[in-house]
Design an enzyme around this catalytic site. Structure first.
Site, PDB file in Angstrom:
ATOM      1  N   GLU C 109       0.813  -1.218   0.000  1.00  0.00           N
ATOM      2  CA  GLU C 109       0.000   0.000   0.000  1.00  0.00           C
ATOM      3  C   GLU C 109       0.850   1.273   0.000  1.00  0.00           C
ATOM      4  O   GLU C 109       0.385   2.334   0.412  1.00  0.00           O
ATOM      5  CB  GLU C 109      -0.926   0.001   1.221  1.00  0.00           C
ATOM      6  CG  GLU C 109      -1.893  -1.169   1.216  1.00  0.00           C
ATOM      7  CD  GLU C 109      -3.007  -0.939   2.210  1.00  0.00           C
ATOM      8  OE1 GLU C 109      -4.092  -0.485   1.780  1.00  0.00           O
ATOM      9  OE2 GLU C 109      -2.783  -1.200   3.408  1.00  0.00           O
ATOM     10  N   HIS C 128      -0.217   5.256   8.256  1.00  0.00           N
ATOM     11  CA  HIS C 128      -1.371   4.421   7.892  1.00  0.00           C
ATOM     12  C   HIS C 128      -1.553   3.387   8.992  1.00  0.00           C
ATOM     13  O   HIS C 128      -0.603   2.705   9.377  1.00  0.00           O
ATOM     14  CB  HIS C 128      -1.133   3.729   6.555  1.00  0.00           C
ATOM     15  CG  HIS C 128      -2.164   2.675   6.247  1.00  0.00           C
ATOM     16  ND1 HIS C 128      -3.511   2.923   6.333  1.00  0.00           N
ATOM     17  CD2 HIS C 128      -2.041   1.375   5.863  1.00  0.00           C
ATOM     18  CE1 HIS C 128      -4.183   1.822   6.020  1.00  0.00           C
ATOM     19  NE2 HIS C 128      -3.320   0.867   5.734  1.00  0.00           N
ATOM     20  N   HIS C 130      -4.643   0.727  11.359  1.00  0.00           N
ATOM     21  CA  HIS C 130      -5.932   0.021  11.436  1.00  0.00           C
ATOM     22  C   HIS C 130      -6.458   0.043  12.861  1.00  0.00           C
ATOM     23  O   HIS C 130      -7.066  -0.925  13.313  1.00  0.00           O
ATOM     24  CB  HIS C 130      -5.769  -1.437  11.003  1.00  0.00           C
ATOM     25  CG  HIS C 130      -5.022  -1.640   9.726  1.00  0.00           C
ATOM     26  ND1 HIS C 130      -4.172  -2.691   9.526  1.00  0.00           N
ATOM     27  CD2 HIS C 130      -5.002  -0.923   8.584  1.00  0.00           C
ATOM     28  CE1 HIS C 130      -3.657  -2.614   8.309  1.00  0.00           C
ATOM     29  NE2 HIS C 130      -4.139  -1.557   7.718  1.00  0.00           N
ATOM     30  N   HIS C 198     -11.379  -0.669   6.717  1.00  0.00           N
ATOM     31  CA  HIS C 198      -9.943  -0.850   6.603  1.00  0.00           C
ATOM     32  C   HIS C 198      -9.162  -0.118   7.712  1.00  0.00           C
ATOM     33  O   HIS C 198      -8.542  -0.767   8.544  1.00  0.00           O
ATOM     34  CB  HIS C 198      -9.522  -0.363   5.204  1.00  0.00           C
ATOM     35  CG  HIS C 198      -8.074  -0.532   4.892  1.00  0.00           C
ATOM     36  ND1 HIS C 198      -7.576  -0.420   3.622  1.00  0.00           N
ATOM     37  CD2 HIS C 198      -7.002  -0.770   5.683  1.00  0.00           C
ATOM     38  CE1 HIS C 198      -6.263  -0.597   3.643  1.00  0.00           C
ATOM     39  NE2 HIS C 198      -5.890  -0.816   4.868  1.00  0.00           N
TER      40      HIS C 198
END
Lengths: 269, 269, 269, 269
Positions: C109, C128, C130, C198
């Protein structure tokens, strides 16, 4: 030491003495050293698993039918050592050994222990705690009910003690014999009792059982609150399942060794 | 060092000076070293118990009636050492010692401390924190109410400070004397005040009390939110119980030693 | 090493380069070693504070206006060392240094980073993650709103990226340049974007800001969910407060040192 | 050692043997030592990540199509060492090696493993746990649904096993072959099955998959409960997304090394 050897009249049934693992397996009466070690370990386990914080206590009866119990002097559970363990009688007075009284500070709520041991000969160990997850079930009318096998004993019923009925406006502490007696009466023959605006008392036929029930009573409260919050009918263990579970002579044995190790690692905290 | 020896006019009542445990038991006025040690310990305890994170602070008045207080320079609580402790006056200016001013960076919100000490001579220690569990009670109209004995002081009332009423649109920080005064006014004679969209300030007649109230205020918030979520009437401690509880001169003493040890173990984090 | 020295056309405004603390205070452009150290530290902080688990990543742009960024090879954040840091260009291809390409496995990603840096010259660092507390706000229509001062940036608006609009049924990963571009478009000029089903992407004008915003975005989500669950109107920070807060040039500086120390202690996990 | 070499009739499809990372990458059949090491590591990971407590277990099939599996003797997962690993057949009886039977205490619920391996040749590893977050979904009629990419397998369907249908009132334990068979039947071809009033069983085509699914099944439960509590329609992953995700041959590989390290650090607990 002769302390703790005084034996209450037997009441016609066998005790599950089983305090330490070795004893549990051998069936032998544990030594005094082993009982003291169990008091220390139980304190450390309850602290490591966050069932107690700076407050709360745990005791062990000195033997089947005995009118004495071992409990730490007034101290945070995580800090208890063998040297801190005292012996009290059922009036929750420290025992005089060789003419010398024990003048150390005792827990103000020691009557919880003495008065329950007095009327529950099957009880060999008692935990008192303020675990946050248990408080909501003591201050609402929602009964604790058994959500899974490890807390099946909840299905035997967990009453709530309203101290106002026994003592009017108090500082909430069970610091008098008559309050201890009222608490023991509310407990009845159940495995635990919640205390409104205060905490809980959990009993067991061994220290393993009292500690494990404390752990799983707290977990039951968290899971039940979550299940209820999901807004649908919850299926609790039924009476038959609770009964079948209660026939297991040693449902928590495997946990004790693990918790003891965890407590030892975290003990220096 | 003479700093901190300046004494406000007495107001006709006795102080519960009791900052350290030794002092608490002996009744002696603590030494400056002992007070600094208490500031450090209180910072570490609050960090270890996750009442503060990188932000928040705690102060101790230098003595009964004194117009000075000890507080760390601007630093995360877990990192505070004795060398970081500064002395400020009630205008929250650093005290000049032997002609030398202390130029180190101070907390922008130090006025919380100075302005409360100015109007609350009974207060010997103040905690400011942003504990997440407290925020919801500052941004809704739901009052904190006492769920159990350890947080009985909640029953004295926990007001909410709306900074917009005092300062219009701000960056939310109490970084001016007038905002500190407004906050102190909202606090009144209560044990703590929530700050809308920000956090809380908790006071005590000793550092033990200020720290312990911080711990149990946070726990009360979590338990109350859980109890309310269960959708039934909640029974809080009543006025008589709150009053009886408030008569205990040292309800949290046992906790301090434990927390100090926990903070020491976790201090290297 | 010349890598990372390529500079995008300037766009007529100054950058807040400020990546490391030293640099932040001195205003100097940080050395490459210092930037790599920041990538490692940021990874460890995010893991220690449980914003990322085995998955998630963080990058730093090599300099104001630069078309390159530093990011670990494909690895769990807690395990990243300086030797794992790679340099990618805005197409998220590894940079060829002295004729040698870097063949190590890159994050699938990585386009999240390249495509945001391409259109957001003010952004110097990207996270990034989760974090579980953020997921519910990406899968319901409830917008994140600012509950307290530390998360005031939430008031600038946190959009939600619906990958189905850009890519139909996917495996949810932003593993193509066009998905990265679509994500960057949804992000717009905001501090963060949630990804439906996500996680989230958080940006900052420095690595401190990107990391601190990640921490307080997650905390905001937990507090907001709790406040909403209490069933009353919630008072969020208003526009004026959000604006006043945004004028603070360094709201999180104090946290970095603490978190770095915490991450170092927990780094051996 | 010849144990574990017995091979079930092949059923016309390839296995994803992949138990250890090395093996996973090389495609080689892992050595027995490596399989035992994986059993130990999986136990420690599940304990460190709090998927299991003193109870719960994990097994690994000895090879593709094999009628044997490796599992610890009856012991708390955190305490398992290589010396504790036993080999059982599909009747969950210990294997006789060189004429010597293994008399050590086995898990009472070992039939969970044997009966699932018997009917699911694709399954190479099985986890049984009582994670608290999963219990509410087993005692209400609310199905687990996939909230994010890491738990996309939830979208394949997670059935609930009602032990009363198979055994009437029991002690809740799957301690007979017929109960194991009934559980395996409810599981069907799904990745996991909840057990009403008890816990869950999670399967995988490798130990990495079984462990990672256990971790993310638990996280899915927490996130889903939170999202549902927010009172609005929740958007779960759709069928197409679940399918696309299921095509990733190794979605959790990166996690294993990290978790192994975490478990090693916490292993001394």
């Amino acid at each position: 030491m002769l302390a703790g050897m005084y034996v209450l009249p037997r009441r016609g049934f066998l005790f599950a003495a089983a305090t330490t693992l070795v004893t549990r397996l051998s069936g032998q009466q544990p030594s005094r050293e082993s009982l003291i070690d169990d008091v220390v370990t139980a304190n450390h386990i309850l602290a490591a698993l966050e069932i107690v914080d700076a407050f709360g206590h745990v005791s062990i009866r000195t033997g089947p039918g005995a009118g004495r119990y071992l409990i730490s002097r007034s101290l945070a559970p995580a800090q208890v050592t063998a040297a801190d363990v005292m012996e009290l009688d059922l009036d929750s007075k420290s025992v005089v050994v060789a003419g010398v009284g024990d003048k150390r500070a005792v827990y103000r709520e020691r009557f919880i222990h003495g008065e329950i041991y007095r009327v529950r000969p099957d009880v060999m160990s008692i935990v008192h705690c303020h675990a946050p997850a248990l408080i909501p079930f003591g201050i609402t009318k929602i009964p604790l009910r058994p959500v899974y096998h490890n807390s099946s004993f909840v299905g035997e019923g967990i009453p709530v003690f309203e101290i106002r009925e026994a003592g009017g406006d108090t500082d909430m502490l069970v610091e008098k014999p008559e309050l201890g007696r009222a608490l023991a009466k509310t407990l009845g023959n159940k495995p635990a009792v919640l205390m409104r605006g205060h905490g809980a008392v959990i009993v067991g036929k061994s220290v393993i059982e009292a500690v494990a029930r404390s752990v799983y009573l707290e977990e039951n409260a968290r899971v039940q609150a979550q299940a209820m919050a999901m807004g649908q009918r919850v299926t609790y263990l039924d009476e038959g399942e609770v009964k079948k579970r209660s026939e297991d002579p040693d449902p928590y044995g495997r946990a004790w060794d693990l918790w003891k190790r965890q407590a030892a690692t975290q003990g220096s905290r």
